[in-house]
Design a protein around this motif. Structure first.
Motif, PDB file in Angstrom:
ATOM      1  N   ALA A  84       0.832  -1.208   0.000  1.00  0.00           N
ATOM      2  CA  ALA A  84       0.000   0.000   0.000  1.00  0.00           C
ATOM      3  C   ALA A  84       0.863   1.254   0.000  1.00  0.00           C
ATOM      4  O   ALA A  84       0.560   2.240  -0.696  1.00  0.00           O
ATOM      5  CB  ALA A  84      -0.921  -0.001   1.212  1.00  0.00           C
ATOM      6  N   GLN A  85       1.942   1.224   0.767  1.00  0.00           N
ATOM      7  CA  GLN A  85       2.854   2.372   0.823  1.00  0.00           C
ATOM      8  C   GLN A  85       3.521   2.572  -0.537  1.00  0.00           C
ATOM      9  O   GLN A  85       3.632   3.699  -1.025  1.00  0.00           O
ATOM     10  CB  GLN A  85       3.913   2.132   1.906  1.00  0.00           C
ATOM     11  CG  GLN A  85       4.877   3.280   2.121  1.00  0.00           C
ATOM     12  CD  GLN A  85       4.349   4.352   3.051  1.00  0.00           C
ATOM     13  OE1 GLN A  85       3.292   4.201   3.630  1.00  0.00           O
ATOM     14  NE2 GLN A  85       5.082   5.446   3.186  1.00  0.00           N
ATOM     15  N   GLN A  86       3.967   1.473  -1.140  1.00  0.00           N
ATOM     16  CA  GLN A  86       4.626   1.551  -2.436  1.00  0.00           C
ATOM     17  C   GLN A  86       3.680   2.081  -3.519  1.00  0.00           C
ATOM     18  O   GLN A  86       4.064   2.886  -4.359  1.00  0.00           O
ATOM     19  CB  GLN A  86       5.151   0.170  -2.833  1.00  0.00           C
ATOM     20  CG  GLN A  86       6.295  -0.339  -1.971  1.00  0.00           C
ATOM     21  CD  GLN A  86       7.565   0.472  -2.172  1.00  0.00           C
ATOM     22  OE1 GLN A  86       8.020   0.657  -3.295  1.00  0.00           O
ATOM     23  NE2 GLN A  86       8.140   0.961  -1.082  1.00  0.00           N
ATOM     24  N   ARG A  87       2.428   1.652  -3.465  1.00  0.00           N
ATOM     25  CA  ARG A  87       1.447   2.112  -4.448  1.00  0.00           C
ATOM     26  C   ARG A  87       1.169   3.607  -4.291  1.00  0.00           C
ATOM     27  O   ARG A  87       1.043   4.333  -5.284  1.00  0.00           O
ATOM     28  CB  ARG A  87       0.141   1.309  -4.321  1.00  0.00           C
ATOM     29  CG  ARG A  87       0.247  -0.119  -4.838  1.00  0.00           C
ATOM     30  CD  ARG A  87      -1.140  -0.737  -4.997  1.00  0.00           C
ATOM     31  NE  ARG A  87      -1.824  -0.888  -3.712  1.00  0.00           N
ATOM     32  CZ  ARG A  87      -1.737  -1.973  -2.948  1.00  0.00           C
ATOM     33  NH1 ARG A  87      -0.983  -3.016  -3.325  1.00  0.00           N
ATOM     34  NH2 ARG A  87      -2.399  -2.047  -1.808  1.00  0.00           N
ATOM     35  N   ASP A  88       1.073   4.055  -3.039  1.00  0.00           N
ATOM     36  CA  ASP A  88       0.843   5.483  -2.784  1.00  0.00           C
ATOM     37  C   ASP A  88       1.992   6.325  -3.342  1.00  0.00           C
ATOM     38  O   ASP A  88       1.771   7.368  -3.969  1.00  0.00           O
ATOM     39  CB  ASP A  88       0.699   5.746  -1.285  1.00  0.00           C
ATOM     40  CG  ASP A  88      -0.717   5.502  -0.781  1.00  0.00           C
ATOM     41  OD1 ASP A  88      -1.637   5.414  -1.614  1.00  0.00           O
ATOM     42  OD2 ASP A  88      -0.897   5.405   0.447  1.00  0.00           O
ATOM     43  N   GLU A  89       3.219   5.871  -3.105  1.00  0.00           N
ATOM     44  CA  GLU A  89       4.378   6.632  -3.572  1.00  0.00           C
ATOM     45  C   GLU A  89       4.435   6.672  -5.092  1.00  0.00           C
ATOM     46  O   GLU A  89       4.734   7.720  -5.688  1.00  0.00           O
ATOM     47  CB  GLU A  89       5.664   6.031  -2.989  1.00  0.00           C
ATOM     48  CG  GLU A  89       5.769   6.197  -1.478  1.00  0.00           C
ATOM     49  CD  GLU A  89       7.163   5.951  -0.937  1.00  0.00           C
ATOM     50  OE1 GLU A  89       8.130   6.027  -1.729  1.00  0.00           O
ATOM     51  OE2 GLU A  89       7.305   5.708   0.274  1.00  0.00           O
ATOM     52  N   ALA A  90       4.143   5.543  -5.743  1.00  0.00           N
ATOM     53  CA  ALA A  90       4.156   5.491  -7.212  1.00  0.00           C
ATOM     54  C   ALA A  90       3.074   6.414  -7.779  1.00  0.00           C
ATOM     55  O   ALA A  90       3.302   7.122  -8.774  1.00  0.00           O
ATOM     56  CB  ALA A  90       3.948   4.059  -7.685  1.00  0.00           C
ATOM     57  N   TYR A  91       1.909   6.413  -7.143  1.00  0.00           N
ATOM     58  CA  TYR A  91       0.800   7.256  -7.597  1.00  0.00           C
ATOM     59  C   TYR A  91       1.180   8.730  -7.476  1.00  0.00           C
ATOM     60  O   TYR A  91       0.931   9.519  -8.395  1.00  0.00           O
ATOM     61  CB  TYR A  91      -0.439   6.963  -6.750  1.00  0.00           C
ATOM     62  CG  TYR A  91      -1.694   7.667  -7.213  1.00  0.00           C
ATOM     63  CD1 TYR A  91      -2.545   7.074  -8.147  1.00  0.00           C
ATOM     64  CD2 TYR A  91      -2.036   8.925  -6.718  1.00  0.00           C
ATOM     65  CE1 TYR A  91      -3.700   7.717  -8.582  1.00  0.00           C
ATOM     66  CE2 TYR A  91      -3.179   9.580  -7.146  1.00  0.00           C
ATOM     67  CZ  TYR A  91      -4.012   8.972  -8.075  1.00  0.00           C
ATOM     68  OH  TYR A  91      -5.146   9.616  -8.495  1.00  0.00           O
ATOM     69  N   PHE A  92       1.781   9.094  -6.357  1.00  0.00           N
ATOM     70  CA  PHE A  92       2.162  10.492  -6.138  1.00  0.00           C
ATOM     71  C   PHE A  92       3.184  10.942  -7.179  1.00  0.00           C
ATOM     72  O   PHE A  92       3.054  12.027  -7.756  1.00  0.00           O
ATOM     73  CB  PHE A  92       2.728  10.657  -4.726  1.00  0.00           C
ATOM     74  CG  PHE A  92       2.943  12.088  -4.317  1.00  0.00           C
ATOM     75  CD1 PHE A  92       1.904  12.830  -3.787  1.00  0.00           C
ATOM     76  CD2 PHE A  92       4.187  12.693  -4.474  1.00  0.00           C
ATOM     77  CE1 PHE A  92       2.084  14.158  -3.415  1.00  0.00           C
ATOM     78  CE2 PHE A  92       4.386  14.017  -4.103  1.00  0.00           C
ATOM     79  CZ  PHE A  92       3.331  14.746  -3.575  1.00  0.00           C
ATOM     80  N   ARG A  93       4.197  10.115  -7.414  1.00  0.00           N
ATOM     81  CA  ARG A  93       5.226  10.462  -8.397  1.00  0.00           C
ATOM     82  C   ARG A  93       4.626  10.650  -9.787  1.00  0.00           C
ATOM     83  O   ARG A  93       5.016  11.539 -10.539  1.00  0.00           O
ATOM     84  CB  ARG A  93       6.302   9.381  -8.448  1.00  0.00           C
ATOM     85  CG  ARG A  93       7.194   9.329  -7.225  1.00  0.00           C
ATOM     86  CD  ARG A  93       8.306   8.303  -7.383  1.00  0.00           C
ATOM     87  NE  ARG A  93       9.056   8.137  -6.156  1.00  0.00           N
ATOM     88  CZ  ARG A  93       9.985   8.975  -5.723  1.00  0.00           C
ATOM     89  NH1 ARG A  93      10.285  10.042  -6.447  1.00  0.00           N
ATOM     90  NH2 ARG A  93      10.633   8.750  -4.590  1.00  0.00           N
ATOM     91  N   ASP A  94       3.666   9.806 -10.117  1.00  0.00           N
ATOM     92  CA  ASP A  94       3.073   9.839 -11.452  1.00  0.00           C
ATOM     93  C   ASP A  94       2.129  11.016 -11.654  1.00  0.00           C
ATOM     94  O   ASP A  94       2.039  11.570 -12.752  1.00  0.00           O
ATOM     95  CB  ASP A  94       2.323   8.520 -11.696  1.00  0.00           C
ATOM     96  CG  ASP A  94       1.726   8.451 -13.092  1.00  0.00           C
ATOM     97  OD1 ASP A  94       2.493   8.579 -14.072  1.00  0.00           O
ATOM     98  OD2 ASP A  94       0.496   8.293 -13.211  1.00  0.00           O
ATOM     99  N   ARG A  95       1.420  11.417 -10.619  1.00  0.00           N
ATOM    100  CA  ARG A  95       0.333  12.394 -10.769  1.00  0.00           C
ATOM    101  C   ARG A  95       0.619  13.809 -10.278  1.00  0.00           C
ATOM    102  O   ARG A  95      -0.033  14.756 -10.728  1.00  0.00           O
ATOM    103  CB  ARG A  95      -0.913  11.890 -10.033  1.00  0.00           C
ATOM    104  CG  ARG A  95      -1.416  10.525 -10.472  1.00  0.00           C
ATOM    105  CD  ARG A  95      -1.971  10.532 -11.888  1.00  0.00           C
ATOM    106  NE  ARG A  95      -2.493   9.245 -12.271  1.00  0.00           N
ATOM    107  CZ  ARG A  95      -3.741   8.843 -12.077  1.00  0.00           C
ATOM    108  NH1 ARG A  95      -4.610   9.660 -11.493  1.00  0.00           N
ATOM    109  NH2 ARG A  95      -4.120   7.642 -12.454  1.00  0.00           N
ATOM    110  N   ILE A  96       1.570  13.970  -9.349  1.00  0.00           N
ATOM    111  CA  ILE A  96       1.696  15.279  -8.702  1.00  0.00           C
ATOM    112  C   ILE A  96       2.108  16.381  -9.679  1.00  0.00           C
ATOM    113  O   ILE A  96       1.690  17.534  -9.553  1.00  0.00           O
ATOM    114  CB  ILE A  96       2.691  15.227  -7.503  1.00  0.00           C
ATOM    115  CG1 ILE A  96       2.577  16.504  -6.668  1.00  0.00           C
ATOM    116  CG2 ILE A  96       4.119  14.996  -7.980  1.00  0.00           C
ATOM    117  CD1 ILE A  96       1.200  16.770  -6.112  1.00  0.00           C
ATOM    118  N   GLY A  97       2.879  16.058 -10.699  1.00  0.00           N
ATOM    119  CA  GLY A  97       3.298  17.059 -11.669  1.00  0.00           C
ATOM    120  C   GLY A  97       2.145  17.634 -12.477  1.00  0.00           C
ATOM    121  O   GLY A  97       2.224  18.754 -12.995  1.00  0.00           O
ATOM    122  N   LYS A  98       1.065  16.853 -12.574  1.00  0.00           N
ATOM    123  CA  LYS A  98      -0.115  17.304 -13.320  1.00  0.00           C
ATOM    124  C   LYS A  98      -1.029  18.182 -12.457  1.00  0.00           C
ATOM    125  O   LYS A  98      -1.909  18.864 -12.982  1.00  0.00           O
ATOM    126  CB  LYS A  98      -0.900  16.092 -13.837  1.00  0.00           C
ATOM    127  CG  LYS A  98      -0.097  15.151 -14.734  1.00  0.00           C
ATOM    128  CD  LYS A  98      -0.953  13.980 -15.188  1.00  0.00           C
ATOM    129  CE  LYS A  98      -0.148  12.998 -16.041  1.00  0.00           C
ATOM    130  NZ  LYS A  98       0.792  12.202 -15.257  1.00  0.00           N
TER     131      LYS A  98
END
Length: 242
Positions: free
Chosen positions: A13-27
């Motif tokens: 769950a932690q790994q998924r949250d971090e991957a999601y943040f990296r992928d989406r925060i720039g947008k």
């Protein structure tokens, strides 16, 4: 603790949250886009210990859009300076291009997210330990600031977790928070000088002084717990349970 942190950070769950943040925060180039993505918002708020505000979208959007460079902004007015840190970190209200576009931004926020997530997990088992871990980071950072000692004390009192650590370490009751704020500062400074040799919060830049504060907090918390366990009310409750 380092081993436990590694285990917690390796959770799926932690790994998924971090991957999601990296992928989406720039947008998320506006505060509105951030608050409308509940998962991004949860990660962002958790990084600053503000996860309780997850459902207060309009409030958080206003905090972010106001920024921190204007003296009258909402983030600057709020007693809890974590809102100020949140607004400054994202930069929505301060710059034409927010800080979410900076390449190092995800690492900056996720480092705080990991630390806070670990503290939260610890707090579910022992909230005293969570408070002490938070204090080690936040009081040390506050001590290192260039603001006046008086301003530092008012900032500390604006943070409920830091207030609790300092009050407990100095042997002050919970009712202490109800007296006049200026009197609180005066009392805290006198007690701090009596216990630690100086009334200044800047002394806690010294790791040895910070360690002494945390140890005193843990000891006082344990003593208060033992006292509560042997109070008349607790004794009566124990007898009724037999």
């Amino acid at each position: 603790m380092a081993r436990q942190q590694e285990v917690q950070q390796a959770l799926p769950a932690q790994q998924r949250d971090e991957a999601y943040f990296r992928d989406r925060i720039g947008k998320a180039d506006t505060a509105e886009k951030l608050v409308n993505d509940k998962r991004l918002l949860r990660i962002a708020l958790t990084a600053f210990g503000l996860e309780a505000d997850l459902n207060s979208k309009a409030f958080i959007q206003k905090v972010l859009e106001g920024g921190t460079l204007k003296e009258g902004s909402l983030a600057n007015k709020l007693a809890d300076k974590q809102y100020q840190k949140l607004a400054a970190a994202f930069g929505y209200g301060d710059f034409a291009v927010p800080r979410t576009k900076i390449s190092t931004f995800p690492d900056e926020i996720l480092a705080q997210f990991r630390a806070r997530s670990f503290e939260k997990a610890v707090g579910e088992q022992n909230n005293t330990f969570r408070l002490s871990m938070n204090a080690e980071r936040e009081i040390a950072a506050l001590a290192a600031k260039g603001s006046s000692e008086l301003a530092k004390w008012y900032t500390l009192l604006g943070s409920a977790p830091l207030r609790e650590v300092m009050q407990t370490a100095l042997g002050l009751p919970k009712s202490f928070a109800s007296i006049d704020i200026d009197q609180q500062v005066s009392t805290l400074r006198k007690r701090t000088e009596a216990v630690f040799g100086s009334s200044d919060l800047s002394q806690f830049k010294d790791p040895a002084k910070m360690d002494a504060l945390v140890r005193r907090f843990l000891l006082q918390s344990e003593m208060q717990g033992q006292t509560a366990a042997y109070s008349p009310a607790a004794t009566a409750l124990a007898l009724l349970r037999r």
